[in-house]
Scaffold this motif. Structure first.
Motif, PDB file in Angstrom:
ATOM      1  N   GLN A  79       1.653  -4.653  17.540  1.00 44.28           N
ATOM      2  CA  GLN A  79       1.256  -3.950  16.314  1.00 44.28           C
ATOM      3  C   GLN A  79       2.454  -3.292  15.634  1.00 44.28           C
ATOM      4  O   GLN A  79       2.605  -3.350  14.417  1.00 44.28           O
ATOM      5  N   HIS A  80       3.310  -2.670  16.419  1.00 43.86           N
ATOM      6  CA  HIS A  80       4.524  -2.060  15.863  1.00 43.86           C
ATOM      7  C   HIS A  80       5.378  -3.133  15.188  1.00 43.86           C
ATOM      8  O   HIS A  80       5.872  -2.947  14.069  1.00 43.86           O
ATOM      9  N   GLY A  81       5.536  -4.267  15.850  1.00 43.38           N
ATOM     10  CA  GLY A  81       6.339  -5.359  15.300  1.00 43.38           C
ATOM     11  C   GLY A  81       5.749  -5.956  14.045  1.00 43.38           C
ATOM     12  O   GLY A  81       6.463  -6.204  13.070  1.00 43.38           O
ATOM     13  N   ILE A  82       4.436  -6.180  14.045  1.00 37.23           N
ATOM     14  CA  ILE A  82       3.815  -6.784  12.863  1.00 37.23           C
ATOM     15  C   ILE A  82       3.861  -5.831  11.683  1.00 37.23           C
ATOM     16  O   ILE A  82       4.050  -6.253  10.541  1.00 37.23           O
ATOM     17  N   ASN A  83       3.749  -4.516  11.943  1.00 39.50           N
ATOM     18  CA  ASN A  83       3.913  -3.541  10.861  1.00 39.50           C
ATOM     19  C   ASN A  83       5.322  -3.615  10.284  1.00 39.50           C
ATOM     20  O   ASN A  83       5.510  -3.540   9.066  1.00 39.50           O
ATOM     21  N   GLN A  84       6.318  -3.782  11.149  1.00 37.54           N
ATOM     22  CA  GLN A  84       7.705  -3.910  10.692  1.00 37.54           C
ATOM     23  C   GLN A  84       7.890  -5.200   9.882  1.00 37.54           C
ATOM     24  O   GLN A  84       8.598  -5.209   8.880  1.00 37.54           O
ATOM     25  N   VAL A  85       7.240  -6.282  10.302  1.00 36.67           N
ATOM     26  CA  VAL A  85       7.300  -7.540   9.551  1.00 36.67           C
ATOM     27  C   VAL A  85       6.761  -7.327   8.144  1.00 36.67           C
ATOM     28  O   VAL A  85       7.398  -7.698   7.156  1.00 36.67           O
ATOM     29  N   TYR A  86       5.592  -6.700   8.039  1.00 40.49           N
ATOM     30  CA  TYR A  86       5.004  -6.471   6.724  1.00 40.49           C
ATOM     31  C   TYR A  86       5.857  -5.538   5.867  1.00 40.49           C
ATOM     32  O   TYR A  86       6.006  -5.754   4.669  1.00 40.49           O
ATOM     33  N   ARG A  87       6.444  -4.512   6.469  1.00 35.43           N
ATOM     34  CA  ARG A  87       7.321  -3.616   5.696  1.00 35.43           C
ATOM     35  C   ARG A  87       8.534  -4.380   5.175  1.00 35.43           C
ATOM     36  O   ARG A  87       8.949  -4.200   4.031  1.00 35.43           O
ATOM     37  N   THR A  88       9.106  -5.235   6.022  1.00 36.08           N
ATOM     38  CA  THR A  88      10.281  -6.014   5.612  1.00 36.08           C
ATOM     39  C   THR A  88       9.918  -6.985   4.494  1.00 36.08           C
ATOM     40  O   THR A  88      10.649  -7.110   3.501  1.00 36.08           O
ATOM     41  N   ILE A  89       8.786  -7.670   4.642  1.00 42.44           N
ATOM     42  CA  ILE A  89       8.337  -8.583   3.585  1.00 42.44           C
ATOM     43  C   ILE A  89       8.115  -7.807   2.286  1.00 42.44           C
ATOM     44  O   ILE A  89       8.499  -8.255   1.210  1.00 42.44           O
ATOM     45  N   TYR A  90       7.521  -6.632   2.383  1.00 44.84           N
ATOM     46  CA  TYR A  90       7.280  -5.804   1.199  1.00 44.84           C
ATOM     47  C   TYR A  90       8.597  -5.410   0.539  1.00 44.84           C
ATOM     48  O   TYR A  90       8.751  -5.523  -0.678  1.00 44.84           O
ATOM     49  N   GLU A  91       9.567  -4.981   1.343  1.00 43.18           N
ATOM     50  CA  GLU A  91      10.874  -4.567   0.807  1.00 43.18           C
ATOM     51  C   GLU A  91      11.589  -5.719   0.116  1.00 43.18           C
ATOM     52  O   GLU A  91      12.225  -5.535  -0.918  1.00 43.18           O
ATOM     53  N   LEU A  92      11.489  -6.921   0.683  1.00 46.22           N
ATOM     54  CA  LEU A  92      12.167  -8.093   0.131  1.00 46.22           C
ATOM     55  C   LEU A  92      11.305  -8.836  -0.888  1.00 46.22           C
ATOM     56  O   LEU A  92      11.793  -9.735  -1.577  1.00 46.22           O
ATOM     57  N   GLY A  93      10.048  -8.470  -0.970  1.00 48.47           N
ATOM     58  CA  GLY A  93       9.087  -9.209  -1.782  1.00 48.47           C
ATOM     59  C   GLY A  93       9.361  -9.177  -3.264  1.00 48.47           C
ATOM     60  O   GLY A  93       9.926  -8.223  -3.800  1.00 48.47           O
ATOM     61  N   THR A  94       8.929 -10.237  -3.912  1.00 47.86           N
ATOM     62  CA  THR A  94       8.986 -10.308  -5.370  1.00 47.86           C
ATOM     63  C   THR A  94       7.932  -9.340  -5.909  1.00 47.86           C
ATOM     64  O   THR A  94       7.057  -8.877  -5.175  1.00 47.86           O
ATOM     65  N   PRO A  95       7.982  -9.017  -7.194  1.00 49.89           N
ATOM     66  CA  PRO A  95       6.940  -8.140  -7.758  1.00 49.89           C
ATOM     67  C   PRO A  95       5.520  -8.666  -7.505  1.00 49.89           C
ATOM     68  O   PRO A  95       4.611  -7.896  -7.229  1.00 49.89           O
ATOM     69  N   GLU A  96       5.342  -9.982  -7.559  1.00 51.20           N
ATOM     70  CA  GLU A  96       4.026 -10.570  -7.302  1.00 51.20           C
ATOM     71  C   GLU A  96       3.602 -10.341  -5.855  1.00 51.20           C
ATOM     72  O   GLU A  96       2.443 -10.046  -5.577  1.00 51.20           O
TER      73      GLU A  96
END
Length: 113
Positions: A79-96
């Motif tokens: 769970q800690h890791g998957i939360n970090q994955v989502y945070r990283t994707i969010y930080e790198l994510g396009t506006p969409e």
């Protein structure tokens, strides 16, 4: 370093997929990111690390999955890791991508642990 467009596929059977082309498959959870090669490598490693803590097929043939301490500890790391994955994707994510993630539930993507 320059950034390129990548697509992160969070398919449970192959979570580590990061591609340079969009896959038109409605069953995939896919996020578009803008990242450098180094950022992609870091995210790829994070995805691999998270998958290690997911229920492994090998554990089904042992009694490890009956060990409550093992499964609780492993679940917490996952769970800690998957939360970090989502945070990283969010930080790198396009506006969409950010808009798509915000519409789901922004708390795991923007909060620090």
């Amino acid at each position: 370093m320059s950034k390129s467009t990548y697509y992160v596929n969070l398919n449970p059977t192959s979570m580590e997929d990061i591609t340079t082309s969009k896959i038109n498959d409605h069953e995939l959870i896919e996020y578009e990111i803008e990242a450098t090669e180094e950022e992609v490598t870091d995210l790829q490693q994070l995805l691999l690390d998270v998958q290690k803590h997911d229920m492994e097929l090998a554990d089904l043939f042992t009694f490890r999955h009956f060990n409550e301490h093992f499964t609780t500890d492993d679940s917490e790391r996952f769970q800690h890791g998957i939360n970090q994955v989502y945070r990283t994707i969010y930080e790198l994510g396009t506006p969409e991508t950010k808009e798509k993630m915000d519409s789901m539930d922004p708390s795991p993507f923007t909060n620090d642990e």
